[in-house]
Scaffold this motif. Structure first.
Motif, PDB file in Angstrom:
ATOM      1  N   UNK A  89       0.755  -1.212   0.006  1.00 14.26           N
ATOM      2  CA  UNK A  89      -0.031  -0.016   0.013  1.00 14.26           C
ATOM      3  C   UNK A  89       0.819   1.495  -0.048  1.00 14.26           C
ATOM      4  N   UNK A  90       2.052   1.161   0.424  1.00 14.38           N
ATOM      5  CA  UNK A  90       3.008   2.493   0.249  1.00 14.38           C
ATOM      6  C   UNK A  90       3.286   2.770  -1.078  1.00 14.38           C
ATOM      7  N   UNK A  91       3.215   2.171  -2.024  1.00 15.20           N
ATOM      8  CA  UNK A  91       3.367   2.314  -3.563  1.00 15.20           C
ATOM      9  C   UNK A  91       2.226   2.964  -4.283  1.00 15.20           C
ATOM     10  N   UNK A  92       2.533   4.254  -4.773  1.00 18.68           N
ATOM     11  CA  UNK A  92       1.697   4.963  -5.933  1.00 18.68           C
ATOM     12  C   UNK A  92       2.490   5.318  -6.916  1.00 18.68           C
ATOM     13  N   UNK A  93       2.184   5.032  -8.253  1.00 20.27           N
ATOM     14  CA  UNK A  93       3.220   5.375  -9.439  1.00 20.27           C
ATOM     15  C   UNK A  93       2.240   5.896 -10.263  1.00 20.27           C
ATOM     16  N   UNK A  94       2.516   7.135 -10.758  1.00 24.64           N
ATOM     17  CA  UNK A  94       1.683   7.924 -11.768  1.00 24.64           C
ATOM     18  C   UNK A  94       2.793   7.949 -13.124  1.00 24.64           C
ATOM     19  N   UNK A  95       2.024   8.614 -14.230  1.00 20.74           N
ATOM     20  CA  UNK A  95       2.980   9.071 -15.454  1.00 20.74           C
ATOM     21  C   UNK A  95       2.500  10.463 -15.439  1.00 20.74           C
ATOM     22  N   UNK A  96       3.265  11.572 -15.422  1.00 18.01           N
ATOM     23  CA  UNK A  96       2.974  12.836 -15.569  1.00 18.01           C
ATOM     24  C   UNK A  96       3.954  13.728 -16.268  1.00 18.01           C
ATOM     25  N   UNK A  97       3.979  14.074 -17.400  1.00 18.66           N
ATOM     26  CA  UNK A  97       4.539  14.986 -18.180  1.00 18.66           C
ATOM     27  C   UNK A  97       4.818  16.214 -17.646  1.00 18.66           C
ATOM     28  N   UNK A  98       4.073  16.501 -16.792  1.00 16.62           N
ATOM     29  CA  UNK A  98       3.839  18.091 -16.206  1.00 16.62           C
ATOM     30  C   UNK A  98       4.310  17.981 -14.875  1.00 16.62           C
ATOM     31  N   UNK A  99       5.105  16.892 -14.250  1.00 18.57           N
ATOM     32  CA  UNK A  99       5.628  17.024 -12.811  1.00 18.57           C
ATOM     33  C   UNK A  99       6.754  17.939 -13.043  1.00 18.57           C
ATOM     34  N   UNK A 100       6.879  18.520 -11.967  1.00 13.98           N
ATOM     35  CA  UNK A 100       8.041  19.418 -11.547  1.00 13.98           C
ATOM     36  C   UNK A 100       9.491  18.710 -11.928  1.00 13.98           C
ATOM     37  N   UNK A 101       9.682  17.509 -11.543  1.00 13.28           N
ATOM     38  CA  UNK A 101      10.975  16.778 -11.844  1.00 13.28           C
ATOM     39  C   UNK A 101      10.965  16.217 -13.045  1.00 13.28           C
ATOM     40  N   UNK A 102      10.089  16.258 -13.919  1.00 17.41           N
ATOM     41  CA  UNK A 102      10.064  15.647 -15.333  1.00 17.41           C
ATOM     42  C   UNK A 102      10.038  16.569 -16.434  1.00 17.41           C
ATOM     43  N   UNK A 103       9.150  17.614 -16.794  1.00 18.43           N
ATOM     44  CA  UNK A 103       9.080  18.639 -17.804  1.00 18.43           C
ATOM     45  C   UNK A 103       9.174  17.760 -19.071  1.00 18.43           C
ATOM     46  N   UNK A 104       8.198  16.573 -19.490  1.00 19.13           N
ATOM     47  CA  UNK A 104       8.438  16.049 -20.424  1.00 19.13           C
ATOM     48  C   UNK A 104       7.748  16.537 -21.774  1.00 19.13           C
ATOM     49  N   UNK A 105       7.565  15.660 -22.693  1.00 14.81           N
ATOM     50  CA  UNK A 105       6.850  16.364 -23.893  1.00 14.81           C
ATOM     51  C   UNK A 105       5.314  16.392 -23.721  1.00 14.81           C
TER      52      UNK A 105
END
Length: 344
Positions: free
Chosen positions: A268-284
């Motif tokens: 239950x400690x694990x949450x995984x998301x995909x977020x190109x707009x996350x401050x550590x990502x700055x993806x496409x």
């Protein structure tokens, strides 16, 4: 000094190619980039290189018959030749079942991922990072190896159904491997800004870990609690993504998520998301079909919530499903859709 191509010029070339296509639907992806690398080992820089690339991928579709061709040039004559090749390939292919057609126009909100200072980092600036690491390693009688890298890129996606998407970015990376006798340590960081690299932290982590890991001793076989470094955990999550977070493996029953949406798949400690707009990502902000990337919850508090789709894999679902904006380039169609901006 880095110089990106004029985006208006790329748009004009794309429009001319689309007008020349005889296929029912046509998609063009232009990608250009520059990459600069300083590599070092044994406390010395031994390689300093740079490269520039430019190319296009052209995909055509008529009656479900798909043809794809690539060229590593933006010369218009070569682009027209690639277009012709894609059309010839498509004419000899059997129709692709469930092909929904190319996606229609839908704008993606821009992501500011371009940093002018990073685009113009000099070899001397990269060497200063190496010098700081080497000085710390030598003070501990250790040796350092690794890379300091900066890059800049741009992409334009255009298709005959009105979709247009453009993005420019920069990236900087610092990786360090320090050996101290029979001990070793690893550290890394990346950012769209060279000035935001965690340089002191990478140096500290890799040197301290190298010193702490000296004189290892064997353990009896058995089960142990293990504390992973962030870098090691990142590799594990990346492999989880490749094996389980894409719709193709999910639909084929090869994913650990298959048949388990809504069920617990981790602690239950694990949450995984995909977020190109996350401050550590700055993806496409969009994928290689030009579809806006969605913020996607993959695992929430240990419970499987969803997987990544492109337009083709979404169309194959029995229940109405839309692309989540995770299409890969056509050359990787055998892999399917994958999340590229994971946050745990």
């Amino acid at each position: 000094m880095s110089q990106l191509l004029d985006t208006k010029q790329l748009r004009d070339i794309a429009d001319r190619l689309l007008a020349r296509s005889e296929a029912a639907e046509t998609e063009i992806v232009f990608a250009t980039g520059e990459n600069y690398l300083t590599r070092f080992a044994n406390n010395r820089i031994h390689q300093n290189v740079g490269s520039r690339t430019a190319g296009a991928t052209i995909r055509v579709a008529t009656g479900g018959r798909i043809g794809v061709a690539e060229t590593e040039s933006l010369d218009e004559d070569l682009l027209l030749r690639a277009l012709d090749e894609a059309q010839k390939i498509g004419s000899h292919r059997p129709p692709l079942q469930d092909f929904p057609g190319l996606p229609k126009g839908r704008k993606a909100r821009p992501i500011k991922a371009f940093d002018a200072a990073t685009a113009n980092v000099s070899p001397e600036q990269r060497a200063e990072v190496v010098a700081a690491l080497v000085a710390e390693a030598q003070s501990k009688k250790a040796e350092a190896a690794g890379i300091v890298q900066t890059s800049v890129g741009q992409i334009l996606v255009a298709n005959s159904r009105g979709r247009r998407a453009e993005h420019q970015w920069t990236n900087a990376a610092f990786q360090s491997v320090v050996t101290c006798g029979d001990g070793s340590g690893f550290g890394q960081d990346s950012s769209n800004s060279f000035g935001k690299l965690r340089i002191k932290g990478v140096i500290r982590d890799s040197v301290i870990l190298a010193r702490r890991s000296r004189k290892p001793h064997p353990l009896e076989a058995g089960e142990y609690d293990v504390v992973l470094t962030p870098e090691a955990l990142g590799k594990l999550v990346h492999m989880m993504s490749y094996l389980g977070f894409g719709a193709r493996n999910y639909q084929q029953g090869k994913s650990f998520m298959a048949g388990r949406i809504g069920q617990s798949v981790t602690g239950p400690q694990v949450t995984i998301i995909d977020d190109a707009r996350h401050r550590l990502q700055r993806g496409m902000p969009f994928d290689y079909e030009g579809i806006p990337r969605q913020k996607l919850t993959l695992i929430e508090a240990g419970v499987a919530r969803g997987v990544a789709y492109d337009s083709y894999l979404a169309a194959r679902e029995k229940q109405p499903t839309r692309s989540t904006g995770h299409a890969l380039p056509p050359r990787y169609s055998g892999i399917g859709a994958l999340p590229m901006n994971l946050v745990m």
